[in-house]
Scaffold this motif. Structure first.
Motif, PDB file in Angstrom:
ATOM      1  N   VAL A  85       0.809  -1.072  -0.022  1.00  0.00           N
ATOM      2  CA  VAL A  85       0.173  -0.113  -0.040  1.00  0.00           C
ATOM      3  C   VAL A  85       0.916   1.321   0.181  1.00  0.00           C
ATOM      4  O   VAL A  85       1.669   1.532   0.880  1.00  0.00           O
ATOM      5  CB  VAL A  85      -0.824  -0.163   1.259  1.00  0.00           C
ATOM      6  N   PHE A  86       1.059   1.925  -1.324  1.00  0.00           N
ATOM      7  CA  PHE A  86       1.936   3.070  -1.083  1.00  0.00           C
ATOM      8  C   PHE A  86       3.245   2.820  -0.727  1.00  0.00           C
ATOM      9  O   PHE A  86       3.915   3.638  -0.141  1.00  0.00           O
ATOM     10  CB  PHE A  86       1.145   4.282  -0.706  1.00  0.00           C
ATOM     11  N   ALA A  87       3.924   1.586  -1.115  1.00  0.00           N
ATOM     12  CA  ALA A  87       5.160   1.372  -0.452  1.00  0.00           C
ATOM     13  C   ALA A  87       6.190   0.535  -1.213  1.00  0.00           C
ATOM     14  O   ALA A  87       5.859   0.618  -2.562  1.00  0.00           O
ATOM     15  CB  ALA A  87       4.729   0.483   0.828  1.00  0.00           C
ATOM     16  N   MET A  88       6.978  -0.276  -0.562  1.00  0.00           N
ATOM     17  CA  MET A  88       7.985  -0.877  -1.442  1.00  0.00           C
ATOM     18  C   MET A  88       7.759  -2.127  -2.442  1.00  0.00           C
ATOM     19  O   MET A  88       8.530  -2.439  -3.343  1.00  0.00           O
ATOM     20  CB  MET A  88       9.245  -1.264  -0.406  1.00  0.00           C
ATOM     21  N   ALA A  89       6.490  -2.544  -2.135  1.00  0.00           N
ATOM     22  CA  ALA A  89       6.457  -3.769  -3.025  1.00  0.00           C
ATOM     23  C   ALA A  89       6.276  -3.431  -4.532  1.00  0.00           C
ATOM     24  O   ALA A  89       6.880  -4.138  -5.507  1.00  0.00           O
ATOM     25  CB  ALA A  89       5.016  -4.595  -2.621  1.00  0.00           C
ATOM     26  N   ALA A  90       5.556  -2.465  -4.649  1.00  0.00           N
ATOM     27  CA  ALA A  90       5.253  -1.861  -6.240  1.00  0.00           C
ATOM     28  C   ALA A  90       6.612  -1.452  -6.571  1.00  0.00           C
ATOM     29  O   ALA A  90       7.136  -1.651  -7.690  1.00  0.00           O
ATOM     30  CB  ALA A  90       4.318  -0.694  -6.237  1.00  0.00           C
ATOM     31  N   ALA A  91       7.770  -0.952  -5.822  1.00  0.00           N
ATOM     32  CA  ALA A  91       8.719  -0.540  -6.494  1.00  0.00           C
ATOM     33  C   ALA A  91       9.559  -1.588  -6.838  1.00  0.00           C
ATOM     34  O   ALA A  91      10.556  -1.580  -7.844  1.00  0.00           O
ATOM     35  CB  ALA A  91       9.686   0.321  -5.426  1.00  0.00           C
ATOM     36  N   ILE A 114       0.023  -4.402   8.941  1.00  0.00           N
ATOM     37  CA  ILE A 114      -1.239  -3.603   9.067  1.00  0.00           C
ATOM     38  C   ILE A 114      -1.102  -2.080   8.594  1.00  0.00           C
ATOM     39  O   ILE A 114       0.008  -1.443   8.990  1.00  0.00           O
ATOM     40  CB  ILE A 114      -1.629  -3.534  10.647  1.00  0.00           C
ATOM     41  N   THR A 115      -1.562  -1.756   7.707  1.00  0.00           N
ATOM     42  CA  THR A 115      -1.431  -0.543   7.071  1.00  0.00           C
ATOM     43  C   THR A 115      -2.135   0.568   7.956  1.00  0.00           C
ATOM     44  O   THR A 115      -3.049   0.433   8.591  1.00  0.00           O
ATOM     45  CB  THR A 115      -1.892  -0.310   5.552  1.00  0.00           C
ATOM     46  N   ALA A 134      -8.735   4.703  -0.793  1.00  0.00           N
ATOM     47  CA  ALA A 134      -7.590   5.333  -0.346  1.00  0.00           C
ATOM     48  C   ALA A 134      -6.877   6.155  -1.482  1.00  0.00           C
ATOM     49  O   ALA A 134      -6.577   5.505  -2.471  1.00  0.00           O
ATOM     50  CB  ALA A 134      -6.610   4.183   0.164  1.00  0.00           C
ATOM     51  N   ILE A 135      -6.505   7.367  -0.887  1.00  0.00           N
ATOM     52  CA  ILE A 135      -6.000   8.210  -2.020  1.00  0.00           C
ATOM     53  C   ILE A 135      -4.786   8.899  -1.315  1.00  0.00           C
ATOM     54  O   ILE A 135      -4.633   9.352  -0.308  1.00  0.00           O
ATOM     55  CB  ILE A 135      -6.905   9.615  -2.480  1.00  0.00           C
TER      56      ILE A 135
END
Length: 254
Positions: A85-91, A114-115, A134-135
């Protein structure tokens, strides 16, 4: 030994909210990679190497972690909250997609945490009890016009809205603009939760109306939840609860 790469979520702040699965990965790792404040949340271990980097170096951090794993190291990339969630997995996924073919052989796992929006919701009651979205209000990786469009459409759809990264020193005006858009779309009476540093000693929770919400009530450690038209604050002697009913039908309806 064959290298591997795990992207792990450290949760919202309290050590007891780190999952056993993440704790086991941290214990097995030869190398930890991450933003320095997040690395500082992990107790040092003898022989374990740490590779700290700055906040806006996500892609470089992901590439470094993959290079270490390709060289046979056991690597954990740490994120706060949930790494997806807006973090390192996507990177890491982005680095893999654009990296050398040999990286395709690396064993990569993502371990949830837990986000912030779930931690904040739990502390307040259940403001995400019905449909929500979520935005991320940071415009580092997307144009502000897109943020405005998503805010307007989310308000039109009557979602409860979790706002990540509401206000930083580099962009103090963005949150004020977001509040103005939401007031125009929703009016002044929606409940708004400001949840700062939840599950840490610095925790602060405050619920106000959208009309009372001010930009200076949030910073980068704050998660903001703007309620839907159904979200309500239930006063109780033991402490008020903010919640969104499970049903979108009027009371007594289907």
């Amino acid at each position: 030994m064959k290298g591997w790469l795990t992207i792990a979520g450290l949760g919202p702040g309290a050590a007891e909210l780190i999952t056993p699965q993440v704790s086991a990965a941290l214990a097995q790792a030869s190398d930890l990679v991450g933003y320095l404040p997040y690395l500082n949340r992990v107790p040092p271990r003898a022989g374990q190497q740490r590779h700290a980097s700055d906040n806006r170096e996500e892609l470089a951090r992901a590439r470094q972690a993959l290079q270490l794993a390709a060289a046979g190291r056991q690597v954990v990339v740490v994120s706060s909250g949930d790494p997806g969630v807006f973090a390192m997995a996507a990177a890491v996924c982005e680095a893999l997609e654009n990296g050398p073919a040999s990286w395709g052989e690396i064993d990569v796992r993502v371990l949830p945490g837990i986000t912030a929006m779930l931690a904040a919701s739990a502390r307040a009651g259940a403001p995400l009890g019905h449909d929500f979205c979520a935005i991320n209000l940071s415009d580092n990786l997307k144009p502000w016009a897109l943020i405005e469009r998503r805010l307007r459409l989310a308000a039109e759809a009557d979602f409860a809205i979790a706002l990540y990264n509401p206000r930083s020193k580099a962009r103090p005006q963005g949150f004020a603009r977001a509040l103005a858009i939401l007031r125009t779309a929703c009016g002044d009476e929606r409940p708004v939760l400001f949840a700062r540093a939840v599950f840490t000693p610095e925790e602060r929770l405050e619920v106000v109306t959208l009309g009372q919400a001010r930009p200076d009530m949030a910073d980068m450690r704050t998660l903001v939840i703007v309620g839907s038209s159904l979200t309500r604050l239930v006063p109780r002697p033991a402490g008020a609860l903010l919640y969104t009913p499970r049903s979108a039908y009027p009371a007594g309806g289907v």
